[in-house]
Design a protein around this motif. Structure first.
Motif: not given
Length: 382
Positions: A315-322, A344-353, A359-361
């Motif tokens: 979660v905390i190491e997920a990176r965007d395209t930049d 968790l639904r909001h968090l999942q949508d926000d993380l994947l966006a 996700l790399d992990d």
């Protein structure tokens, strides 16, 4: 075998999922027929009819492709009759080529359908394995409302190296485990199953968190190394970062032991409080020299209305395209007022966006809210 092959072929003769696209090959057949008949004698557009079954195979099943191939052959015959060249070798060769191409397209559809069914069966087995290994967390445990989220890095995967589990104890408390096993693939899944099994077998029996930590470490080390050749004992490293928690029903605190895992967060109103343990012990699998007295339990306030978030580094190491990390501590307080499932639904949508859907992990999050005494259980999900 013959009956099974025939059954597979018959099931694959189903129309595709985009019937509106049939207008394209049908329009092609009609257009070629009209233009070819009206064209000068030296212009022959009949060979273009081969595109009709070739286009159909991209979005339809074997039956529809076969019908489109038959229509193309009929159109070729009609062109020959209308132009008075039905008995020529050239037209007969074009018809034969069209029949061969149509047969090849139908064969491709049959094989593709068989492959899709095999992949569906594999996915069903993976989903069943996930339900067995990574069981859904209880919605309610004592005064706690709990929800879990698991997002695999591979879209077609159902289980990886991240894990969580919960258990009730005889002394009226809820114990939780969240962890991240090193590596990926079948090895990580095997170690995930091992750690989850050890926790479920012992979480309700071990009197203290240090005893539970020692048990998990010993079980993990013994099982991952018992069949390993002596030459690999010092070169292969199997371990898992983990967080063990014990939340009593009647005491507004949370007890925890950190084994190299990211610290939990408590959302209290509009404030976020990291529960950073003074001592972070070695990951599970590296604690062979540790005894019960070496594991230190940290205690933090966890009051009615507080929301506790456990998470893995995916979660905390997920990176965007930049290359920017996901701002977990900034985003999570936005949904403090929601219940754990909605958060968790909001968090999942926000993380994947944030990561543009990739996700790399693997990532796992557990949300726990302490409810007021006497709060009725939640309504069953629709």
């Amino acid at each position: 075998m013959v009956l099974r092959a025939w059954s597979d072929a018959r099931r694959s003769w189903r129309q595709g999922h985009a019937p509106a696209l049939l207008v394209i090959p049908l329009a092609l057949i009609v257009t070629v027929c009209v233009v070819d008949v009206l064209s000068p004698p030296h212009v022959h557009l009949g060979p273009l009819l081969v595109a009709a079954p070739a286009i159909t195979v991209a979005f339809a099943g074997a039956r529809t492709t076969a019908v489109m191939g038959a229509l193309a052959v009929a159109a070729q015959v009609l062109i020959g009759v209308l132009r008075g060249v039905s008995d020529t070798t050239n037209l007969q060769a074009q018809i034969a080529a069209l029949i061969v191409v149509s047969a090849v397209c139908v064969t491709v559809c049959v094989l593709r359908g068989r492959r899709e069914r095999q992949l569906l069966q594999v996915r069903s087995v993976a989903e069943a394995a996930q339900r067995v290994l990574l069981r859904p967390l209880p919605v309610r445990a004592g005064p706690l409302r709990i929800a879990g989220l698991y997002i695999p890095a591979e879209q077609e995967a159902e289980l990886g190296g991240d894990l969580y589990a919960a258990a009730r104890t005889d002394h009226h408390s809820t114990r939780l485990l969240i962890g991240d096993v090193r590596g990926s693939g079948l090895g990580a899944i095997s170690n995930t199953a091992l750690l989850l099994g050890a926790f479920r077998a012992a979480a309700h029996r071990q009197a203290t968190l240090p005893r539970l930590a020692v048990h998990l470490d010993a079980a993990f080390r013994w099982d991952t190394s018992q069949w390993r050749p002596q030459t690999e004992q010092d070169t292969v490293e199997d371990f898992a970062t983990a967080m063990l928690l014990d939340i009593p029903d009647h005491d507004p605190v949370v007890h925890l032991i950190s084994c190299g895992h990211p610290p939990p967060l408590v959302l209290r109103g509009d404030r976020i409080v990291p529960l950073v343990a003074e001592a972070s012990h070695l990951p599970i699998g590296f604690g062979g020299a540790f005894g019960i007295a070496d594991y230190r339990v940290q205690t933090f306030p966890f009051e009615t209305g507080d929301l506790l978030l456990l998470y893995t580094d995916g979660v905390i190491e997920a990176r965007d395209t930049d290359g920017r990390f996901y701002p977990f501590t900034e985003r999570a307080p936005r949904w403090t007022a929601d219940d754990p499932e909605h958060l968790l639904r909001h968090l999942q949508d926000d993380l994947l966006a944030h990561v543009a859907g990739h996700l790399d992990d693997d990532a796992a999050v557990v949300a726990i809210r302490r409810l007021a005494p006497g709060t009725p259980p939640p309504d069953p999900a629709p």
